[in-house]
Design a protein around this motif. Sequence first.
Motif, mmCIF file in Angstrom:
data_model
loop_
_atom_site.group_PDB
_atom_site.id
_atom_site.type_symbol
_atom_site.label_atom_id
_atom_site.label_comp_id
_atom_site.label_asym_id
_atom_site.label_seq_id
_atom_site.Cartn_x
_atom_site.Cartn_y
_atom_site.Cartn_z
ATOM 1 N N ILE A 275 -51.302 -65.885 19.519
ATOM 2 C CA ILE A 275 -51.430 -64.589 18.824
ATOM 3 C C ILE A 275 -50.461 -64.558 17.639
ATOM 4 C CG2 ILE A 275 -51.196 -62.091 19.070
ATOM 5 C CD1 ILE A 275 -51.637 -62.564 22.147
ATOM 6 N N SER A 276 -51.020 -64.482 16.440
ATOM 7 C CA SER A 276 -50.170 -64.365 15.247
ATOM 8 C C SER A 276 -49.975 -62.896 14.933
ATOM 9 C CB SER A 276 -50.844 -65.023 14.053
ATOM 10 O OG SER A 276 -50.975 -66.390 14.285
ATOM 11 N N THR A 277 -48.803 -62.571 14.441
ATOM 12 C CA THR A 277 -48.539 -61.177 14.068
ATOM 13 C C THR A 277 -48.059 -61.098 12.631
ATOM 14 O OG1 THR A 277 -46.184 -61.169 14.636
ATOM 15 C CG2 THR A 277 -47.723 -60.758 16.429
ATOM 16 N N SER B 184 -55.396 -62.308 14.204
ATOM 17 C CA SER B 184 -53.986 -61.923 14.052
ATOM 18 C C SER B 184 -53.831 -60.409 14.194
ATOM 19 C CB SER B 184 -53.407 -62.434 12.733
ATOM 20 O OG SER B 184 -54.116 -61.907 11.673
ATOM 21 N N LEU C 38 -50.091 -54.354 19.152
ATOM 22 C CA LEU C 38 -49.509 -55.553 19.750
ATOM 23 C C LEU C 38 -49.504 -55.447 21.276
ATOM 24 C CD1 LEU C 38 -48.049 -58.261 19.387
ATOM 25 C CD2 LEU C 38 -45.895 -56.999 19.290
ATOM 26 N N LEU D 153 -51.295 -57.977 23.873
ATOM 27 C CA LEU D 153 -50.551 -58.729 24.898
ATOM 28 C C LEU D 153 -51.092 -58.414 26.286
ATOM 29 C CD1 LEU D 153 -46.775 -58.671 23.809
ATOM 30 C CD2 LEU D 153 -48.566 -60.301 23.216
ATOM 31 N N THR E 152 -46.827 -66.182 20.847
ATOM 32 C CA THR E 152 -46.995 -65.390 19.631
ATOM 33 C C THR E 152 -46.265 -66.084 18.496
ATOM 34 O OG1 THR E 152 -44.989 -64.103 20.033
ATOM 35 C CG2 THR E 152 -47.046 -63.216 20.919
ATOM 36 N N VAL F 296 -42.639 -58.016 18.159
ATOM 37 C CA VAL F 296 -42.682 -58.814 19.395
ATOM 38 C C VAL F 296 -41.337 -58.670 20.106
ATOM 39 C CG1 VAL F 296 -42.915 -61.127 20.382
ATOM 40 C CG2 VAL F 296 -44.374 -60.454 18.462
ATOM 41 N N GLY G 125 -42.232 -66.167 22.223
ATOM 42 C CA GLY G 125 -42.318 -65.542 20.909
ATOM 43 C C GLY G 125 -41.738 -66.515 19.899
#
Length: 401
Positions: A183-185, A225, A233, A237, A249, A261, A296
Amino acid sequence: MAKPYPYFVSLNEAIGLCQKTSLNMESETIPISQAINRIVSSDIKAKVNDPGFDNSAMDGFAVIHSDTTSPPAQLSIIGSSMAGTTESHTLSSGQAIRIMTGAPIPQGADSIIPIEDCTVSGDKITLKTPSKPHFIRKLGENFAQNQTIFSSGETMSPEKIALCAAAGISTISVFKKIKIAVISTGDELKSLDDDLEHGQIYESNSYGLAALIEIYGHEATRFPSVIDDLDTLKQTLNEASKTHDCIITSGGVSMGDKDFVRILMEQEGDIKFWRVKMRPGSPPIFGMWKNTPIFGLPGNPVSSHVVFRAIVGKWLTYLTNSKDINNKTTHAILDEDIKTQEGFTTFRRVELFIKDNQTFARLKGHQGSGNIAGIAMSDGLTLIEPNELGKKGDICKIILL
Ligand code: AMP
Ligand code: MG
């Protein structure tokens, strides 16, 4: 104020803390044709000897060695043995049998004369040079029936898959793939299908991380993303933790106001450590999100990649008691001073070159942790331990990329 979890730990401490978290590793049986990168979960024994019979390593003539020690001896060709023949031939003194690579050795023969070492005329051969008792591949010289060829923890490579086939093994028992959500943020991240506006970038980390996960023999799901928003977020998750064994992430773990995160993990997660003494890649966080291990990783592309190799990969190999296939290393002499920091493990991007028969390493590209082009073009990463200085002329361990 002191943190309620280990903060800014050494790389070794981080690796050790990860190992306190385990996953239930199950096994499954799969065909060897699908086994690339998979990790063997129980011993594999050969079903047959290899070779299964004495056979020729050359195209030439099978002879009795004592007939061939003084050229120009002449021998009569009495037949031929081709690869795949199930016929058996017998040879007496003064005779030769034409033989091809892989064909069974006739009874009585103890040497092969390569075709180029004799002249052939009709059904006679005349030796040009004395022979040696060689070019016979002996029954079982590579491995024996029932011999353990692989033990649990072995990662299947193309060569190892071929060995299984040679040993008569069509299916093997391997660890089930760990299902990992990637998971990209970041508000700035756009998918490759989008057009970029000023201030936006293509989301790239998840592609590299998913490829690393595959090399380690596991399964990645790349999530779209996630924008920098606490609730979005959190929802992502929650969803990932229901459907995956582990979450990775990228981005949002540093000190910034939008590093959600880290903020979310502080509010609702169970943090096992945050920040690691490594360069690049000091911001990682590790812990549990609703019973699911979560790494993370930093957003900077080089950092996320290096942290995966240095920490996540180590944990994955720990879970299956396998060798870290991604840590193929060599040693090189540093061609220049490398910037290090006391107490930190330093992974700089280098290229290798040979001078005066020695291998040297020099920095490749600028070393900013946003420079994915630099790592993509490098031969390796320096592995400079916290107590080493990384000075020109030092011998340095290099992780080959
Ligand atoms: P962050 O860790 O979120 O502060 O991000 C650090 C840097 O990494 C910023 O320049 C981000 O734009 C960049 N970055 C974060 N996530 C990604 C990603 N998935 N792909 C490419 N670059 C990223
Ligand atoms: Mg960010």
